[in-house]
Design a protein around this motif. Structure first.
Motif, PDB file in Angstrom:
ATOM      1  N   LEU A  84       0.826  -1.197   0.000  1.00 50.90           N
ATOM      2  CA  LEU A  84       0.000   0.000   0.000  1.00 50.90           C
ATOM      3  C   LEU A  84       0.870   1.260   0.000  1.00 50.90           C
ATOM      4  O   LEU A  84       0.605   2.210  -0.751  1.00 50.90           O
ATOM      5  N   ASN A  85       1.927   1.259   0.803  1.00 49.46           N
ATOM      6  CA  ASN A  85       2.849   2.393   0.824  1.00 49.46           C
ATOM      7  C   ASN A  85       3.576   2.564  -0.512  1.00 49.46           C
ATOM      8  O   ASN A  85       3.763   3.696  -0.979  1.00 49.46           O
ATOM      9  N   MET A  86       3.996   1.476  -1.113  1.00 48.24           N
ATOM     10  CA  MET A  86       4.674   1.547  -2.412  1.00 48.24           C
ATOM     11  C   MET A  86       3.728   2.082  -3.483  1.00 48.24           C
ATOM     12  O   MET A  86       4.101   2.935  -4.283  1.00 48.24           O
ATOM     13  N   THR A  87       2.504   1.581  -3.487  1.00 51.99           N
ATOM     14  CA  THR A  87       1.514   2.045  -4.468  1.00 51.99           C
ATOM     15  C   THR A  87       1.213   3.526  -4.265  1.00 51.99           C
ATOM     16  O   THR A  87       1.152   4.295  -5.232  1.00 51.99           O
ATOM     17  N   GLY A  88       1.055   3.935  -3.024  1.00 50.30           N
ATOM     18  CA  GLY A  88       0.809   5.342  -2.733  1.00 50.30           C
ATOM     19  C   GLY A  88       1.979   6.229  -3.140  1.00 50.30           C
ATOM     20  O   GLY A  88       1.785   7.320  -3.691  1.00 50.30           O
ATOM     21  N   GLY A  89       3.194   5.760  -2.895  1.00 52.74           N
ATOM     22  CA  GLY A  89       4.380   6.522  -3.279  1.00 52.74           C
ATOM     23  C   GLY A  89       4.502   6.670  -4.785  1.00 52.74           C
ATOM     24  O   GLY A  89       4.813   7.762  -5.293  1.00 52.74           O
ATOM     25  N   ILE A  90       4.255   5.590  -5.502  1.00 52.30           N
ATOM     26  CA  ILE A  90       4.316   5.638  -6.968  1.00 52.30           C
ATOM     27  C   ILE A  90       3.236   6.573  -7.515  1.00 52.30           C
ATOM     28  O   ILE A  90       3.483   7.356  -8.440  1.00 52.30           O
ATOM     29  N   CYS A  91       2.037   6.517  -6.919  1.00 50.35           N
ATOM     30  CA  CYS A  91       0.961   7.417  -7.358  1.00 50.35           C
ATOM     31  C   CYS A  91       1.315   8.876  -7.085  1.00 50.35           C
ATOM     32  O   CYS A  91       1.024   9.752  -7.906  1.00 50.35           O
ATOM     33  N   MET A  92       1.951   9.151  -5.945  1.00 51.36           N
ATOM     34  CA  MET A  92       2.348  10.530  -5.625  1.00 51.36           C
ATOM     35  C   MET A  92       3.402  11.033  -6.608  1.00 51.36           C
ATOM     36  O   MET A  92       3.343  12.176  -7.064  1.00 51.36           O
ATOM     37  N   ILE A  93       4.379  10.188  -6.940  1.00 56.66           N
ATOM     38  CA  ILE A  93       5.403  10.574  -7.913  1.00 56.66           C
ATOM     39  C   ILE A  93       4.764  10.849  -9.264  1.00 56.66           C
ATOM     40  O   ILE A  93       5.064  11.848  -9.919  1.00 56.66           O
ATOM     41  N   ALA A  94       3.856   9.962  -9.674  1.00 58.78           N
ATOM     42  CA  ALA A  94       3.171  10.156 -10.957  1.00 58.78           C
ATOM     43  C   ALA A  94       2.358  11.450 -10.959  1.00 58.78           C
ATOM     44  O   ALA A  94       2.339  12.177 -11.959  1.00 58.78           O
ATOM     45  N   LEU A  95       1.724  11.762  -9.845  1.00 54.07           N
ATOM     46  CA  LEU A  95       0.939  12.992  -9.743  1.00 54.07           C
ATOM     47  C   LEU A  95       1.834  14.234  -9.831  1.00 54.07           C
ATOM     48  O   LEU A  95       1.528  15.178 -10.558  1.00 54.07           O
ATOM     49  N   VAL A  96       2.962  14.216  -9.112  1.00 58.01           N
ATOM     50  CA  VAL A  96       3.886  15.362  -9.145  1.00 58.01           C
ATOM     51  C   VAL A  96       4.448  15.551 -10.549  1.00 58.01           C
ATOM     52  O   VAL A  96       4.509  16.684 -11.057  1.00 58.01           O
ATOM     53  N   VAL A  97       4.834  14.467 -11.197  1.00 56.96           N
ATOM     54  CA  VAL A  97       5.366  14.574 -12.563  1.00 56.96           C
ATOM     55  C   VAL A  97       4.287  15.086 -13.511  1.00 56.96           C
ATOM     56  O   VAL A  97       4.550  15.923 -14.377  1.00 56.96           O
TER      57      VAL A  97
END
Length: 109
Positions: A12-25
């Protein structure tokens, strides 16, 4: 704690982190494509270029690691807050001499 709970929390943390990176980019790409071509006449960028630009900004600002991995930068401030004026002066001289590789006391000329 149950191994499955740990794995689920990690995923869940990995998925959330990847989603946050994708959102920032995505936000960087949207802002670039909205502002820069109309201001400077440069071309639009794609997602991967926005990712590279985001990483470049992080490297240039010294924020290479995510915030949870940063070392507390207030350590010297907290040490100095508890020192007397003479101790502070000596501490600053030691830090400067470590940076300059010279003896600061001998530069009073």
């Amino acid at each position: 704690m149950n191994v499955w709970k740990l794995r689920a929390k990690f995923m869940l943390n990995m998925t959330g982190g990847i989603c946050m990176i994708a959102l920032v980019v995505g936000i960087v790409m949207w802002l670039w494509n909205w502002l820069v071509p109309s201001i400077t006449g440069w071309s639009n960028i794609n997602y991967w270029q926005a990712l590279g630009l985001t990483l470049l900004f992080r490297f240039l600002n010294g924020n290479i690691l995510p915030p949870m991995f940063h070392i507390q930068k207030r350590g010297s401030f907290e040490k100095m807050k508890k020192m007397s004026v003479e101790e502070r002066s000596a501490f600053i001289r030691r830090q400067l001499s470590r940076l300059s590789h010279e003896d600061i006391d001998n530069e009073k000329a």
